[in-house]
Design a protein around this motif. Structure first.
Motif, short mmCIF file in Angstrom:
data_model
loop_
_atom_site.label_atom_id
_atom_site.label_comp_id
_atom_site.label_asym_id
_atom_site.label_seq_id
_atom_site.Cartn_x
_atom_site.Cartn_y
_atom_site.Cartn_z
N ILE A 38 78.39 63.10 -57.28
CA ILE A 38 79.40 62.08 -57.53
C ILE A 38 78.52 60.62 -57.65
CG2 ILE A 38 80.87 60.46 -56.28
CD1 ILE A 38 81.92 63.03 -54.91
N ASN A 39 77.36 60.65 -56.94
CA ASN A 39 76.36 59.43 -57.16
C ASN A 39 75.25 59.88 -57.98
OD1 ASN A 39 77.77 57.51 -55.43
ND2 ASN A 39 77.27 59.06 -53.63
N LYS A 40 75.02 61.01 -58.33
CA LYS A 40 73.87 61.44 -59.41
C LYS A 40 72.75 61.41 -58.80
CE LYS A 40 76.73 60.25 -63.48
NZ LYS A 40 77.12 59.11 -64.23
N VAL A 41 72.82 62.08 -57.46
CA VAL A 41 71.51 61.94 -56.61
C VAL A 41 71.14 63.32 -56.23
CG1 VAL A 41 70.28 61.17 -54.59
CG2 VAL A 41 71.93 59.75 -55.78
N TYR A 42 70.05 63.73 -56.80
CA TYR A 42 69.63 65.41 -56.56
C TYR A 42 68.12 65.27 -55.88
CZ TYR A 42 73.47 65.96 -59.61
OH TYR A 42 74.58 65.50 -60.33
N GLY A 43 67.92 66.28 -55.03
CA GLY A 43 66.38 66.15 -54.70
C GLY A 43 66.42 67.25 -53.50
N MET A 44 64.97 66.92 -52.90
CA MET A 44 64.74 67.85 -51.79
C MET A 44 64.25 67.11 -50.72
SD MET A 44 64.75 71.15 -50.96
CE MET A 44 64.72 72.18 -52.60
N PHE A 45 64.09 67.58 -49.57
CA PHE A 45 63.73 66.94 -48.45
C PHE A 45 62.72 68.15 -47.64
CE2 PHE A 45 64.45 65.57 -43.69
CZ PHE A 45 63.12 64.84 -43.62
N TYR A 46 61.53 67.96 -47.45
CA TYR A 46 60.69 68.78 -46.88
C TYR A 46 60.34 68.43 -45.24
CZ TYR A 46 59.83 70.16 -51.63
OH TYR A 46 60.24 70.77 -52.83
N MET A 47 60.53 69.27 -44.34
CA MET A 47 60.16 68.91 -43.14
C MET A 47 58.87 69.83 -42.79
SD MET A 47 63.94 68.57 -41.45
CE MET A 47 64.49 69.84 -42.75
N ILE A 48 57.94 69.06 -42.76
CA ILE A 48 56.43 69.94 -42.34
C ILE A 48 56.20 69.90 -40.92
CG2 ILE A 48 54.11 69.94 -42.93
CD1 ILE A 48 54.98 68.28 -45.52
N ASP A 49 56.26 71.17 -40.33
CA ASP A 49 55.74 71.21 -38.83
C ASP A 49 54.32 71.64 -38.61
OD1 ASP A 49 58.39 70.49 -38.18
OD2 ASP A 49 59.14 72.57 -37.53
N GLY A 50 53.70 71.02 -37.85
CA GLY A 50 52.33 71.10 -37.54
C GLY A 50 51.33 70.08 -37.73
N ASP A 51 50.18 70.13 -37.56
CA ASP A 51 49.18 69.11 -37.73
C ASP A 51 48.82 68.48 -39.02
OD1 ASP A 51 49.28 68.90 -34.85
OD2 ASP A 51 47.65 70.18 -34.57
N ALA A 52 49.79 68.62 -39.90
CA ALA A 52 49.58 68.23 -41.18
C ALA A 52 49.31 66.72 -41.28
CB ALA A 52 50.62 68.68 -42.39
N ALA A 53 48.88 65.93 -42.49
CA ALA A 53 48.82 64.49 -42.74
C ALA A 53 50.14 63.90 -42.56
CB ALA A 53 47.99 64.38 -43.97
N THR A 54 51.28 64.65 -43.21
CA THR A 54 52.61 64.13 -43.24
C THR A 54 53.40 65.17 -42.55
OG1 THR A 54 54.29 63.12 -44.54
CG2 THR A 54 52.86 64.85 -45.76
N GLN A 55 54.49 64.69 -42.09
CA GLN A 55 55.57 65.57 -41.28
C GLN A 55 56.93 65.58 -42.26
OE1 GLN A 55 53.43 63.30 -39.51
NE2 GLN A 55 52.27 65.32 -39.10
N SER A 56 56.77 64.68 -43.26
CA SER A 56 58.08 64.71 -43.97
C SER A 56 57.96 64.07 -45.35
CB SER A 56 59.19 63.54 -43.32
OG SER A 56 59.55 63.97 -42.24
N GLN A 57 58.26 64.80 -46.20
CA GLN A 57 58.32 64.37 -47.77
C GLN A 57 59.73 64.59 -48.46
OE1 GLN A 57 54.67 66.14 -49.45
NE2 GLN A 57 53.71 64.35 -48.88
N PHE A 58 59.82 63.83 -49.38
CA PHE A 58 61.14 64.27 -50.29
C PHE A 58 60.97 63.72 -51.59
CE2 PHE A 58 61.49 59.94 -48.66
CZ PHE A 58 62.30 59.27 -49.58
N TYR A 59 61.91 63.86 -52.40
CA TYR A 59 62.14 63.35 -53.70
C TYR A 59 63.73 63.33 -54.03
CZ TYR A 59 62.79 68.16 -55.69
OH TYR A 59 62.96 69.27 -55.89
N VAL A 60 63.89 62.30 -54.79
CA VAL A 60 65.33 62.13 -55.37
C VAL A 60 65.39 61.73 -56.72
CG1 VAL A 60 66.48 61.84 -53.20
CG2 VAL A 60 65.77 59.95 -54.22
N THR A 61 66.24 62.32 -57.67
CA THR A 61 66.52 61.76 -59.14
C THR A 61 67.71 61.88 -59.47
OG1 THR A 61 65.70 62.49 -61.43
CG2 THR A 61 65.89 64.39 -59.66
N ASP A 62 68.04 61.21 -60.54
CA ASP A 62 69.33 61.61 -61.32
C ASP A 62 69.24 62.28 -62.40
OD1 ASP A 62 67.99 59.92 -63.06
OD2 ASP A 62 69.34 58.38 -63.29
N SER A 63 68.00 63.06 -62.45
CA SER A 63 67.73 63.78 -63.43
C SER A 63 67.56 63.36 -65.07
CB SER A 63 68.59 65.18 -63.56
OG SER A 63 68.50 65.69 -62.32
N ILE A 64 67.91 62.10 -65.23
CA ILE A 64 67.86 61.24 -66.41
C ILE A 64 66.66 60.06 -66.84
CG2 ILE A 64 69.32 60.08 -68.18
CD1 ILE A 64 71.69 61.76 -66.89
#
Length: 184
Positions: free
Chosen positions: A117-143
């Motif tokens: 409906i809002n043309k938002v597609y993406g992925m949310f990554y939850m990283i568990d452990g002692d990594a430099a980042t614990q969350s990353q994501f991307y969103v796009t309208d593909s166009i």
């Protein structure tokens, strides 16, 4: 008699030097954060989203935005890129950036975002452990639009210690992704 005196003395010496064992109740560090109140982020770019009111927005060049949380000492770094027949490479870069953390991560959970409906597609990554980042994501309208985000704490990664803050910021990231909209 001498043996009795020696026995009593030895018994008193051995029993009087022991520390008393005191069982302490289990306790956990209690970190409390205010209930999140969201408002629309105001800046002159081709995308907008809701942001927690305890965060400070810092706009950078090319519509890149830092969402800084002073009380938590963490920042969500948002990067905007226009889609110009390069969606495959943008997706590859976003996924590669996440999976480069597998060296320190215990697991990486993926949560897709599909909002036709809002043309938002993406992925949310939850990283568990002692990594430099614990969350990353991307969103796009593909166009036309592509936004990536990464959460970083200004501290040495210790997942057990920062877990309450990680969960708090993961909720904010979900809210950003759910409220993302594109300006045409």
């Amino acid at each position: 008699m001498r043996y009795l005196f020696a026995f009593i003395t030895m018994t008193l010496v051995l029993t009087s030097c022991q520390d008393r064992v005191v069982v302490k109740p289990a306790s956990l560090l209690r970190l409390e954060y205010p209930e999140a109140v969201y408002a629309k982020a105001e800046f002159d770019c081709d995308y907008t989203f809701s942001v927690n009111q305890i965060a400070q927005l810092q706009r950078r060049n090319n519509c890149w935005v830092n969402v800084h949380y002073p009380a938590i000492d963490a920042t969500i770094y948002l990067t905007y890129r226009p889609v110009e027949n390069n969606l495959d490479s943008l997706l590859f870069d976003a996924q590669k950036l996440t999976y480069d953390h597998t060296v320190k991560a215990n697991k990486i959970l993926e949560q897709p975002r599909i909002d036709p409906i809002n043309k938002v597609y993406g992925m949310f990554y939850m990283i568990d452990g002692d990594a430099a980042t614990q969350s990353q994501f991307y969103v796009t309208d593909s166009i036309n639009h592509f936004v990536t985000g990464s959460v970083y704490f200004n501290a040495k990664p210790n997942f057990d210690s920062i877990f309450p803050a990680v969960e708090y910021l993961r909720n904010d990231v979900r809210r950003m992704m759910e409220s993302m909209s594109w300006e045409e």
